[in-house]
Design a protein around this motif. Structure first.
Motif, PDB file in Angstrom:
ATOM      1  N   THR A  34      16.840  43.245 -40.757  1.00 36.19           N
ATOM      2  CA  THR A  34      17.429  43.394 -38.921  1.00 36.19           C
ATOM      3  C   THR A  34      17.866  41.818 -38.790  1.00 36.19           C
ATOM      4  OG1 THR A  34      15.431  44.898 -38.889  1.00 36.19           O
ATOM      5  CG2 THR A  34      16.303  43.535 -36.872  1.00 36.19           C
ATOM      6  N   TYR A  35      18.602  42.115 -37.899  1.00 34.74           N
ATOM      7  CA  TYR A  35      19.653  40.740 -37.157  1.00 34.74           C
ATOM      8  C   TYR A  35      19.024  40.891 -35.588  1.00 34.74           C
ATOM      9  CZ  TYR A  35      22.350  41.219 -40.932  1.00 34.74           C
ATOM     10  OH  TYR A  35      23.503  40.406 -42.078  1.00 34.74           O
ATOM     11  N   GLN A  36      18.325  39.781 -35.599  1.00 36.22           N
ATOM     12  CA  GLN A  36      18.714  39.146 -34.093  1.00 36.22           C
ATOM     13  C   GLN A  36      19.507  38.366 -33.261  1.00 36.22           C
ATOM     14  OE1 GLN A  36      16.608  40.846 -31.736  1.00 36.22           O
ATOM     15  NE2 GLN A  36      14.651  41.159 -33.700  1.00 36.22           N
ATOM     16  N   PHE A  37      20.333  38.892 -32.414  1.00 34.45           N
ATOM     17  CA  PHE A  37      21.513  37.743 -31.523  1.00 34.45           C
ATOM     18  C   PHE A  37      21.081  37.576 -30.793  1.00 34.45           C
ATOM     19  CE2 PHE A  37      23.237  40.525 -35.231  1.00 34.45           C
ATOM     20  CZ  PHE A  37      24.521  39.789 -35.704  1.00 34.45           C
ATOM     21  N   ASP A  38      21.924  36.362 -29.619  1.00 32.75           N
ATOM     22  CA  ASP A  38      21.401  35.820 -28.564  1.00 32.75           C
ATOM     23  C   ASP A  38      21.994  37.010 -27.428  1.00 32.75           C
ATOM     24  OD1 ASP A  38      20.388  33.631 -29.422  1.00 32.75           O
ATOM     25  OD2 ASP A  38      22.328  32.803 -29.198  1.00 32.75           O
ATOM     26  N   ASN A  39      22.109  38.162 -27.679  1.00 29.81           N
ATOM     27  CA  ASN A  39      22.646  38.883 -26.366  1.00 29.81           C
ATOM     28  C   ASN A  39      23.049  39.987 -26.912  1.00 29.81           C
ATOM     29  OD1 ASN A  39      25.475  38.401 -26.596  1.00 29.81           O
ATOM     30  ND2 ASN A  39      25.212  36.200 -25.717  1.00 29.81           N
ATOM     31  N   PHE A  40      23.340  41.408 -26.059  1.00 32.77           N
ATOM     32  CA  PHE A  40      24.626  42.388 -26.450  1.00 32.77           C
ATOM     33  C   PHE A  40      25.928  41.731 -27.045  1.00 32.77           C
ATOM     34  CE2 PHE A  40      27.471  46.198 -25.975  1.00 32.77           C
ATOM     35  CZ  PHE A  40      27.304  46.267 -26.097  1.00 32.77           C
ATOM     36  N   VAL A  41      26.169  41.739 -26.582  1.00 28.79           N
ATOM     37  CA  VAL A  41      27.694  40.697 -26.919  1.00 28.79           C
ATOM     38  C   VAL A  41      27.740  40.273 -28.072  1.00 28.79           C
ATOM     39  CG1 VAL A  41      29.838  39.548 -26.288  1.00 28.79           C
ATOM     40  CG2 VAL A  41      28.239  40.703 -24.251  1.00 28.79           C
ATOM     41  N   GLU A  42      27.059  39.180 -28.094  1.00 24.77           N
ATOM     42  CA  GLU A  42      26.946  38.585 -30.006  1.00 24.77           C
ATOM     43  C   GLU A  42      26.666  39.712 -30.357  1.00 24.77           C
ATOM     44  OE1 GLU A  42      27.708  35.678 -31.142  1.00 24.77           O
ATOM     45  OE2 GLU A  42      28.064  35.359 -28.687  1.00 24.77           O
ATOM     46  N   ALA A  43      25.871  40.813 -30.383  1.00 21.45           N
ATOM     47  CA  ALA A  43      25.377  41.969 -31.295  1.00 21.45           C
ATOM     48  C   ALA A  43      26.312  42.817 -32.183  1.00 21.45           C
ATOM     49  CB  ALA A  43      23.679  42.448 -31.009  1.00 21.45           C
ATOM     50  N   PHE A  44      26.395  43.047 -30.793  1.00 24.27           N
ATOM     51  CA  PHE A  44      27.764  43.627 -30.607  1.00 24.27           C
ATOM     52  C   PHE A  44      29.741  43.275 -31.287  1.00 24.27           C
ATOM     53  CE2 PHE A  44      31.112  47.388 -29.516  1.00 24.27           C
ATOM     54  CZ  PHE A  44      30.518  48.564 -29.757  1.00 24.27           C
ATOM     55  N   GLY A  45      29.728  42.283 -31.410  1.00 25.99           N
ATOM     56  CA  GLY A  45      31.396  41.429 -31.808  1.00 25.99           C
ATOM     57  C   GLY A  45      30.278  41.248 -33.174  1.00 25.99           C
ATOM     58  N   PHE A  46      29.225  41.097 -33.765  1.00 20.74           N
ATOM     59  CA  PHE A  46      28.607  41.137 -35.615  1.00 20.74           C
ATOM     60  C   PHE A  46      29.732  42.584 -36.012  1.00 20.74           C
ATOM     61  CE2 PHE A  46      25.710  42.534 -38.646  1.00 20.74           C
ATOM     62  CZ  PHE A  46      26.226  42.042 -39.094  1.00 20.74           C
ATOM     63  N   MET A  47      28.949  43.890 -34.942  1.00 22.06           N
ATOM     64  CA  MET A  47      29.375  44.676 -35.451  1.00 22.06           C
ATOM     65  C   MET A  47      30.283  45.513 -35.571  1.00 22.06           C
ATOM     66  SD  MET A  47      25.852  47.072 -33.567  1.00 22.06           S
ATOM     67  CE  MET A  47      26.081  48.495 -34.454  1.00 22.06           C
ATOM     68  N   THR A  48      31.681  44.198 -35.142  1.00 20.09           N
ATOM     69  CA  THR A  48      33.052  45.190 -34.473  1.00 20.09           C
ATOM     70  C   THR A  48      33.045  44.272 -35.787  1.00 20.09           C
ATOM     71  OG1 THR A  48      32.623  45.348 -31.988  1.00 20.09           O
ATOM     72  CG2 THR A  48      34.714  45.195 -33.193  1.00 20.09           C
ATOM     73  N   ARG A  49      32.842  43.117 -36.463  1.00 25.96           N
ATOM     74  CA  ARG A  49      33.816  42.210 -37.146  1.00 25.96           C
ATOM     75  C   ARG A  49      32.902  43.221 -38.846  1.00 25.96           C
ATOM     76  NH1 ARG A  49      31.854  36.950 -36.473  1.00 25.96           N
ATOM     77  NH2 ARG A  49      30.801  37.840 -34.515  1.00 25.96           N
ATOM     78  N   ALA A  50      31.849  43.290 -38.557  1.00 25.36           N
ATOM     79  CA  ALA A  50      31.509  43.934 -39.938  1.00 25.36           C
ATOM     80  C   ALA A  50      32.171  45.505 -39.703  1.00 25.36           C
ATOM     81  CB  ALA A  50      30.030  43.697 -39.637  1.00 25.36           C
ATOM     82  N   ALA A  51      32.459  46.461 -38.926  1.00 30.47           N
ATOM     83  CA  ALA A  51      33.253  47.153 -39.785  1.00 30.47           C
ATOM     84  C   ALA A  51      34.341  47.607 -40.063  1.00 30.47           C
ATOM     85  CB  ALA A  51      32.937  47.704 -38.006  1.00 30.47           C
ATOM     86  N   LEU A  52      34.884  46.377 -40.080  1.00 33.42           N
ATOM     87  CA  LEU A  52      36.167  46.196 -40.127  1.00 33.42           C
ATOM     88  C   LEU A  52      36.848  45.784 -41.680  1.00 33.42           C
ATOM     89  CD1 LEU A  52      38.086  44.106 -37.019  1.00 33.42           C
ATOM     90  CD2 LEU A  52      38.192  46.429 -37.374  1.00 33.42           C
ATOM     91  N   TRP A  53      35.626  44.873 -41.622  1.00 30.22           N
ATOM     92  CA  TRP A  53      35.111  44.691 -43.363  1.00 30.22           C
ATOM     93  C   TRP A  53      34.785  45.698 -44.078  1.00 30.22           C
ATOM     94  CZ3 TRP A  53      36.896  41.178 -46.007  1.00 30.22           C
ATOM     95  CH2 TRP A  53      37.389  39.590 -45.544  1.00 30.22           C
ATOM     96  N   ASP A  94      26.398  39.055 -43.385  1.00 33.78           N
ATOM     97  CA  ASP A  94      25.337  37.168 -43.839  1.00 33.78           C
ATOM     98  C   ASP A  94      26.433  36.146 -43.145  1.00 33.78           C
ATOM     99  OD1 ASP A  94      22.609  38.410 -43.804  1.00 33.78           O
ATOM    100  OD2 ASP A  94      23.162  37.657 -46.010  1.00 33.78           O
ATOM    101  N   GLN A  95      27.244  36.306 -43.425  1.00 33.84           N
ATOM    102  CA  GLN A  95      28.432  35.673 -43.356  1.00 33.84           C
ATOM    103  C   GLN A  95      29.143  35.613 -41.929  1.00 33.84           C
ATOM    104  OE1 GLN A  95      31.783  35.259 -45.786  1.00 33.84           O
ATOM    105  NE2 GLN A  95      33.195  34.756 -44.723  1.00 33.84           N
TER     106      GLN A  95
END
Ligand SMILES: C[C@H](O)[C@H](O)[C@H]1CNC2=NC(N)=NC(=O)C2=N1
Length: 98
Positions: A34-53, A94-95
């Protein structure tokens, strides 16, 4: 067909992930974190980048997002359990999560 991780593969590839906060899912050959980010934009940005990989590697996470929390489960459905691709995607996530 992706192969399940061997005993040796589990020791070498999963051990560092457990150190990094991944755990085995109860009753299933899968890992979760479970990852905790500072806000929704950070969380969704992570998901977007991970989705591309995930798409690039044709290996997709099970995940659940509420606001700034992202709960990820990785397993290889085609193999019925953990494969090297799960370890590879976990390391990438994680990266990306920094
Ligand atoms: C047809 C396609 O390549 C497969 O269904 C891929 C897609 N993404 C996948 N993702 C995951 N996590 N496990 C799989 O077995 C899997 N298989």
């Amino acid at each position: 067909m992706t192969e399940l991780l061997s005993e040796t593969g589990r020791e070498t590839m999963l051990a560092p992930l457990f150190e990094a906060g991944w755990t085995m899912v109860e009753g299933r050959d899968a890992i979760t974190k479970t990852y905790q980010f500072d806000n929704f934009v950070e969380a969704f940005g992570f998901m977007t980048r991970a989705a591309l990989w995930a798409e690039k590697w044709d290996h997709h996470p099970e995940w659940f997002n509420v606001y700034k929390t992202v709960e990820v489960t990785l397993s290889t459905h085609d193999a019925g359990g953990l494969s090297a691709l799960d370890a590879k995607l976990a390391r990438k996530m994680d990266q990306l999560a920094g």
